[in-house]
Design a protein around this motif. Structure first.
Motif, PDB file in Angstrom:
ATOM      1  N   THR A 271       0.842  -1.210   0.000  1.00 17.90           N
ATOM      2  CA  THR A 271       0.000   0.000   0.000  1.00 17.90           C
ATOM      3  C   THR A 271       0.876   1.259   0.000  1.00 17.90           C
ATOM      4  OG1 THR A 271      -0.282  -0.381   2.349  1.00 17.90           O
ATOM      5  CG2 THR A 271      -2.164  -0.848   1.010  1.00 17.90           C
ATOM      6  N   ASN A 272       2.025   1.204   0.684  1.00 11.90           N
ATOM      7  CA  ASN A 272       2.943   2.353   0.624  1.00 11.90           C
ATOM      8  C   ASN A 272       3.459   2.551  -0.796  1.00 11.90           C
ATOM      9  OD1 ASN A 272       2.822   3.144   3.253  1.00 11.90           O
ATOM     10  ND2 ASN A 272       4.752   2.230   3.889  1.00 11.90           N
ATOM     11  N   ALA A 273       3.849   1.446  -1.438  1.00 12.90           N
ATOM     12  CA  ALA A 273       4.416   1.523  -2.793  1.00 12.90           C
ATOM     13  C   ALA A 273       3.426   2.231  -3.717  1.00 12.90           C
ATOM     14  CB  ALA A 273       4.736   0.127  -3.316  1.00 12.90           C
ATOM     15  N   ILE A 274       2.139   1.912  -3.555  1.00 11.03           N
ATOM     16  CA  ILE A 274       1.124   2.523  -4.426  1.00 11.03           C
ATOM     17  C   ILE A 274       0.844   3.964  -3.985  1.00 11.03           C
ATOM     18  CG2 ILE A 274      -1.277   2.352  -5.191  1.00 11.03           C
ATOM     19  CD1 ILE A 274      -0.930  -0.747  -4.902  1.00 11.03           C
ATOM     20  N   LYS A 275       0.732   4.128  -2.643  1.00  7.65           N
ATOM     21  CA  LYS A 275       0.422   5.472  -2.130  1.00  7.65           C
ATOM     22  C   LYS A 275       1.487   6.507  -2.522  1.00  7.65           C
ATOM     23  CE  LYS A 275       0.502   6.347   2.517  1.00  7.65           C
ATOM     24  NZ  LYS A 275      -0.022   6.312   3.870  1.00  7.65           N
ATOM     25  N   TYR A 276       2.749   6.117  -2.435  1.00 13.95           N
ATOM     26  CA  TYR A 276       3.820   7.082  -2.711  1.00 13.95           C
ATOM     27  C   TYR A 276       4.263   7.068  -4.182  1.00 13.95           C
ATOM     28  CZ  TYR A 276       3.690   7.710   2.264  1.00 13.95           C
ATOM     29  OH  TYR A 276       3.250   8.000   3.533  1.00 13.95           O
ATOM     30  N   SER A 277       3.367   6.597  -5.068  1.00 12.01           N
ATOM     31  CA  SER A 277       3.630   6.649  -6.508  1.00 12.01           C
ATOM     32  C   SER A 277       2.431   7.312  -7.181  1.00 12.01           C
ATOM     33  CB  SER A 277       3.787   5.233  -7.080  1.00 12.01           C
ATOM     34  OG  SER A 277       4.775   4.522  -6.392  1.00 12.01           O
ATOM     35  N   ARG A 300       8.922  -3.278  -5.155  1.00 12.33           N
ATOM     36  CA  ARG A 300       9.590  -2.200  -5.903  1.00 12.33           C
ATOM     37  C   ARG A 300       8.540  -1.259  -6.478  1.00 12.33           C
ATOM     38  NH1 ARG A 300      12.317   1.411  -7.916  1.00 12.33           N
ATOM     39  NH2 ARG A 300      13.546   1.292  -9.813  1.00 12.33           N
ATOM     40  N   ASP A 301       8.721   0.048  -6.246  1.00 10.12           N
ATOM     41  CA  ASP A 301       7.802   0.993  -6.895  1.00 10.12           C
ATOM     42  C   ASP A 301       8.597   1.982  -7.732  1.00 10.12           C
ATOM     43  OD1 ASP A 301       8.373   3.555  -5.446  1.00 10.12           O
ATOM     44  OD2 ASP A 301       7.690   2.414  -3.697  1.00 10.12           O
ATOM     45  N   PHE A 302       7.869   2.782  -8.521  1.00 10.31           N
ATOM     46  CA  PHE A 302       8.522   3.756  -9.402  1.00 10.31           C
ATOM     47  C   PHE A 302       8.009   5.143  -9.048  1.00 10.31           C
ATOM     48  CE2 PHE A 302       8.151  -0.414 -11.186  1.00 10.31           C
ATOM     49  CZ  PHE A 302       9.456  -0.679 -11.579  1.00 10.31           C
ATOM     50  N   TYR A 319       7.727   8.438  12.235  1.00  8.38           N
ATOM     51  CA  TYR A 319       8.568   9.184  11.289  1.00  8.38           C
ATOM     52  C   TYR A 319       7.902   9.265   9.928  1.00  8.38           C
ATOM     53  CZ  TYR A 319      12.391  10.913   8.529  1.00  8.38           C
ATOM     54  OH  TYR A 319      13.143  11.678   7.690  1.00  8.38           O
ATOM     55  N   ARG A 320       7.839  10.469   9.372  1.00 10.58           N
ATOM     56  CA  ARG A 320       7.346  10.655   8.009  1.00 10.58           C
ATOM     57  C   ARG A 320       8.333  11.548   7.275  1.00 10.58           C
ATOM     58  NH1 ARG A 320       1.940  12.060   6.524  1.00 10.58           N
ATOM     59  NH2 ARG A 320       2.186  10.256   5.182  1.00 10.58           N
ATOM     60  N   VAL A 321       8.608  11.236   6.023  1.00 10.52           N
ATOM     61  CA  VAL A 321       9.592  12.026   5.275  1.00 10.52           C
ATOM     62  C   VAL A 321       9.024  13.426   5.026  1.00 10.52           C
ATOM     63  CG1 VAL A 321      10.800  12.229   3.075  1.00 10.52           C
ATOM     64  CG2 VAL A 321      10.578   9.993   4.181  1.00 10.52           C
ATOM     65  N   GLU A 322       9.863  14.422   5.356  1.00 10.26           N
ATOM     66  CA  GLU A 322       9.445  15.803   5.174  1.00 10.26           C
ATOM     67  C   GLU A 322       9.073  16.033   3.715  1.00 10.26           C
ATOM     68  OE1 GLU A 322      12.346  18.117   7.783  1.00 10.26           O
ATOM     69  OE2 GLU A 322      11.886  19.413   6.049  1.00 10.26           O
ATOM     70  N   GLY A 334       3.133   2.535  10.108  1.00  7.96           N
ATOM     71  CA  GLY A 334       3.105   1.244   9.394  1.00  7.96           C
ATOM     72  C   GLY A 334       4.471   0.582   9.332  1.00  7.96           C
ATOM     73  N   LEU A 335       5.500   1.354   8.954  1.00  9.25           N
ATOM     74  CA  LEU A 335       6.840   0.757   8.820  1.00  9.25           C
ATOM     75  C   LEU A 335       7.421   0.404  10.186  1.00  9.25           C
ATOM     76  CD1 LEU A 335       8.532   2.806   5.937  1.00  9.25           C
ATOM     77  CD2 LEU A 335       7.647   0.471   5.876  1.00  9.25           C
ATOM     78  N   TYR A 336       7.072   1.186  11.203  1.00  7.85           N
ATOM     79  CA  TYR A 336       7.557   0.871  12.555  1.00  7.85           C
ATOM     80  C   TYR A 336       7.005  -0.482  12.999  1.00  7.85           C
ATOM     81  CZ  TYR A 336       7.704   1.037  17.646  1.00  7.85           C
ATOM     82  OH  TYR A 336       7.891   0.720  18.962  1.00  7.85           O
TER      83      TYR A 336
HETATM   84  P1  ADP Z   1       2.687   6.432   6.617  1.00  9.41           P
HETATM   85  O1  ADP Z   1       2.710   5.992   5.188  1.00  9.41           O
HETATM   86  O2  ADP Z   1       1.374   6.244   7.276  1.00  9.41           O
HETATM   87  O3  ADP Z   1       3.210   7.819   6.795  1.00  9.41           O
HETATM   88  P2  ADP Z   1       4.767   4.430   7.179  1.00  9.41           P
HETATM   89  O4  ADP Z   1       5.355   4.096   8.495  1.00  9.41           O
HETATM   90  O5  ADP Z   1       4.195   3.310   6.389  1.00  9.41           O
HETATM   91  O6  ADP Z   1       3.668   5.535   7.494  1.00  9.41           O
HETATM   92  O7  ADP Z   1       5.869   5.150   6.330  1.00  9.41           O
HETATM   93  C1  ADP Z   1       6.713   6.117   6.932  1.00  9.41           C
HETATM   94  C2  ADP Z   1       7.173   7.151   5.910  1.00  9.41           C
HETATM   95  O8  ADP Z   1       8.077   6.527   4.983  1.00  9.41           O
HETATM   96  C3  ADP Z   1       6.061   7.708   5.045  1.00  9.41           C
HETATM   97  O9  ADP Z   1       5.446   8.814   5.677  1.00  9.41           O
HETATM   98  C4  ADP Z   1       6.805   8.123   3.791  1.00  9.41           C
HETATM   99  O10 ADP Z   1       7.376   9.401   3.983  1.00  9.41           O
HETATM  100  C5  ADP Z   1       7.938   7.097   3.693  1.00  9.41           C
HETATM  101  N1  ADP Z   1       7.633   5.986   2.754  1.00  9.41           N
HETATM  102  C6  ADP Z   1       7.186   4.752   3.071  1.00  9.41           C
HETATM  103  N2  ADP Z   1       7.071   3.988   1.973  1.00  9.41           N
HETATM  104  C7  ADP Z   1       7.465   4.763   0.942  1.00  9.41           C
HETATM  105  C8  ADP Z   1       7.581   4.538  -0.483  1.00  9.41           C
HETATM  106  N3  ADP Z   1       7.285   3.361  -1.031  1.00  9.41           N
HETATM  107  N4  ADP Z   1       8.034   5.555  -1.237  1.00  9.41           N
HETATM  108  C9  ADP Z   1       8.344   6.746  -0.692  1.00  9.41           C
HETATM  109  N5  ADP Z   1       8.254   7.027   0.642  1.00  9.41           N
HETATM  110  C10 ADP Z   1       7.831   6.035   1.433  1.00  9.41           C
END
Ligand code: ADP
Length: 373
Positions: A271-277, A300-302, A319-322, A334-336
């Motif tokens: 779901t992250n791979a799709i969400k962040y693409s 793997r996502d693009f 943690y979320r990427v700025e 989710g990743l934690y």
């Molecule tokens: P969430 O997606 O709810 O913020 P996650 O713990 O799953 O929480 O992910 C943490 C952070 O890692 C995300 O906020 C995002 O910034 C980054 N991230 C995770 N997966 C991806 C991905 N496939 N591509 C780019 N950034 C990602």
């Protein structure tokens, strides 16, 4: 306050006068024993200690003071008329003194030394103040963190019960309106269900966080078919997503672990791979056996990718990427949770990513004994 210890009242008097003229408050003692009593009762920043005294001499006083935590750090200047021999000076330092002045002393020099010690004392006080403030701040933060964890735990428990009933009622409703063949109602109910599913996952994640924090997360481990589980995870995600999940490569092996929890990790990666693409057309998934009798899974996502300097923090709680955080919804848990699940399976995890080029999230966990060579 400074304490001067000397058995000769005239010496005490003259030194006291010099120091008081320079705005220092001064206390006096005529013997080692009297000095000890005073030192244990009052706060002094410096002790000027005569070495030669009847009864307890200066070295003995210093040695005694070095045994108490309250007094061991008070600086001492030894004053001595006779013991100018190097070995006495060395003894003075060894017993806790910081300086050694021989009589007759130059009052100006002694005053300079006292002023230096006073400056050190002030700096020390300042550092202690900062340290106390920092410690208090940490305690506050810890208390706030505990309160927040407690709140998450209670809130997610409370939310789960009504949500489960709402999901059940919507499903009943969906079944009973089917016979009227009303496409609009059916469509709305379908969408409601989708959103309820998201809410359920969110609450599930929050509950998992509290279980991890309280050490209460449990794993139901047994041997399971990795390929079948992988296919089920792909189907679950594909049901609600347009982006194609392409299953590149798969291996048929048994893995020892909690099937539902490993599936949860894969669903999170997908779901992250799709969400962040944005405009995602496909993501790739593959599993393979590594030389170390482990299974490795890669998604793997693009998509947008992740800058190098932020990659090490991705698996940390909240943690979320700025930058991406404001564009995509999420809580950063989710990743934690995934990392905790993998760790509890004696596995490893990581990411390879470049901004603008996409990311590859992976994990490795050991194979079941029956699948090992
Ligand atoms: P969430 O997606 O709810 O913020 P996650 O713990 O799953 O929480 O992910 C943490 C952070 O890692 C995300 O906020 C995002 O910034 C980054 N991230 C995770 N997966 C991806 C991905 N496939 N591509 C780019 N950034 C990602």
């Amino acid at each position: 306050m400074i304490l001067i210890v000397d058995d000769t009242p005239e010496n005490l008097y003259s030194l006291k006068k010099i120091l008081e003229l320079n705005n220092f408050s001064v206390d006096t003692a005529l013997s080692g024993e009297e000095a000890l009593k005073k030192i244990l009762k009052n706060p002094y920043f410096l002790i000027i200690l005569d070495v030669q005294m009847p009864g307890m001499d200066g070295f003995e006083v210093a040695e005694t003071l070095s045994g108490y935590s309250k007094t061991k750090d008070i600086p001492i200047i030894f004053l001595s008329a006779v013991n100018t021999d190097k070995k006495f000076i060395a003894k003075g330092y060894a017993s806790g003194g910081l300086d050694y002045v021989t009589k007759p002393f130059d009052p100006d020099i002694l005053l300079l030394k006292v002023k230096t010690f006073y400056r050190l004392y002030e700096q020390n006080q300042e550092l202690t103040k900062i340290q106390t403030a920092l410690l208090t701040e940490i305690e506050l933060r810890k208390a706030a963190e505990n309160k927040k964890d407690e709140f998450i735990s209670i809130a997610s428990h409370e939310l789960k019960t009504p949500l489960t009933s709402v999901i059940a009622y919507v499903q009943l409703l969906q079944r009973s309106v089917k016979k009227y063949e009303d496409k609009t109602v059916d469509n709305y109910l379908g969408r409601t269900n989708l959103q309820l599913g998201k809410l359920k996952n969110l609450i599930g994640d929050l509950l998992d966080i509290s279980k991890i924090e309280n050490g209460k997360i449990e794993f139901n481990k047994k041997d399971f078919d990795f390929h079948a589980m992988l296919q089920s995870a792909i189907d679950i995600v594909q049901q609600t997503q347009e982006c194609s999940i392409i299953h590149k490569k798969s291996v048929e092996v048994q893995v020892y672990g909690d099937e539902m929890r490993i599936e949860q990790v894969i669903i999170n990666y997908l779901t992250n791979a799709i969400k962040y693409s944005p405009d995602c057309s496909e993501v790739h998934i593959e599993s393979s056996i590594t030389g170390d009798e482990e299974i490795q899974l890669k998604v793997r996502d693009f998509g947008i990718g992740i800058p190098k300097e932020m990659q090490s923090q991705l698996f940390e709680k909240f943690y979320r990427v700025e930058g991406s955080a404001s564009r995509f919804p999420g809580l950063g848990i989710g990743l934690y949770i995934s990392s905790e699940i993998i760790k509890r399976h004696d596995g490893t995890f990581g990411v390879v990513s470049a901004p603008g080029k996409g990311s590859e999230f992976w994990f490795k966990i050991p194979l079941a004994k029956s699948s090992k060579q």
